[in-house]
Design an enzyme around this catalytic site. Sequence first.
Site, PDB file in Angstrom:
ATOM      1  N   SER A  58     -12.965  34.674  15.247  1.00  0.00           N
ATOM      2  CA  SER A  58     -13.395  35.596  16.301  1.00  0.00           C
ATOM      3  C   SER A  58     -12.232  35.954  17.220  1.00  0.00           C
ATOM      4  O   SER A  58     -12.132  37.089  17.705  1.00  0.00           O
ATOM      5  CB  SER A  58     -14.533  34.972  17.106  1.00  0.00           C
ATOM      6  OG  SER A  58     -15.633  34.682  16.273  1.00  0.00           O
ATOM      7  N   ASN A  59     -11.335  34.995  17.483  1.00  0.00           N
ATOM      8  CA  ASN A  59     -10.185  35.273  18.340  1.00  0.00           C
ATOM      9  C   ASN A  59      -9.158  36.173  17.663  1.00  0.00           C
ATOM     10  O   ASN A  59      -8.305  36.749  18.339  1.00  0.00           O
ATOM     11  CB  ASN A  59      -9.525  33.964  18.774  1.00  0.00           C
ATOM     12  CG  ASN A  59     -10.249  33.327  19.925  1.00  0.00           C
ATOM     13  OD1 ASN A  59      -9.921  33.563  21.077  1.00  0.00           O
ATOM     14  ND2 ASN A  59     -11.266  32.527  19.634  1.00  0.00           N
ATOM     15  N   LYS A 182     -17.728  25.202  11.040  1.00  0.00           N
ATOM     16  CA  LYS A 182     -17.163  25.281  12.385  1.00  0.00           C
ATOM     17  C   LYS A 182     -18.323  25.568  13.326  1.00  0.00           C
ATOM     18  O   LYS A 182     -18.996  26.602  13.200  1.00  0.00           O
ATOM     19  CB  LYS A 182     -16.117  26.389  12.489  1.00  0.00           C
ATOM     20  CG  LYS A 182     -15.579  26.559  13.900  1.00  0.00           C
ATOM     21  CD  LYS A 182     -14.712  27.802  14.045  1.00  0.00           C
ATOM     22  CE  LYS A 182     -14.290  27.943  15.517  1.00  0.00           C
ATOM     23  NZ  LYS A 182     -13.574  29.216  15.772  1.00  0.00           N
TER      24      LYS A 182
END
Length: 333
Positions: A58-59, A182
């Site tokens: 996502s980052n 995760k």
Amino acid sequence: MSTTTQTPSGLLPPPPGVYVPAVLFFHRGSEDIDEEAYGKHILRLAEGGVTGILIQGSNGEAQHLSHSERSRTIAFARKTLDEAGFHHVLIIAGTGAQSARETKELCVQAKESGAGWVLVLTPSTWAPAMGVESIIKFHREVADASPLPYMIYNFPTVTAGIDLDSDLISSLATHPNIVGTKLSCGNVGKIQRLSSSFDSKSDFATFAGKSDVFLHTLLSGGAGTIAALVNLVPKIHTRIYQLFREYQETKNAKVLEEAFVLQAKLSAADWGVSKIGGVGGVKAIVAREFGYGNTVVRGPLREVDLLGLLEKSEQGRRWWKEVEEVLRIEKSL
């Protein structure tokens, strides 16, 4: 080149340790990928001792990239690491998309580009029309087709509130090609349930998706963390992991106390960065503190004016104080 290991019963999870969902930098104006800044970032993370790098988590703004850009960043990261002698630093590729068909394509492209594992976010465009059975079918179907060992990414904040519980993840963990998860939900109870049910080294690895539960995850039997804050302070995360390993061997309470002191500082800074601005905040802090990259994000993400925040917001200055403390420690290690 892929670095996964085949065993008679299937494919191994990524080894325990510290992983970072690397932010990606863009040129201002064109929004083209800034390879110079990205390369510097990849190498600083490797030098900080990370076990591996998640490309397009996502980052990494995965959903804002074309297929060719996604393949290019994986290949660039692998080449950059190898040329600098960091062959041991592993690469996980985020391959989530909004359909099973496209996700399968991205998994194939990730292998071709040099990743060792894939991390797949649950689709969320039509969340109310999916349900548990559709989610299970999606992950099993894509895992069947993936040429790389497959990890499940649970992040309710970016999946319209979809939060996979431990029962659902446990049922998926029995798939021969699904090797880990995760958990960016930050649910320590879920981490505990999963890590106590599966062997993280050889069966199914449970990683925290947030730094504020990193040490708690390790003490619960989890494999480590894949967390945004590692972009800023990889050495602190590596130090906590080393202290935990030392505690496992010696049972020295003072070692664990030292780890918890650092963990408390990480937890405060993790919260501070999330409030400063998430992806945009991480980029702004990297540019300010390490001298490369800039604050550009692809829309609709919000660019963060860190200087303006510090000048105008008392609350912002309090958040920054917590971040500044871990940056000070990082630079001393």
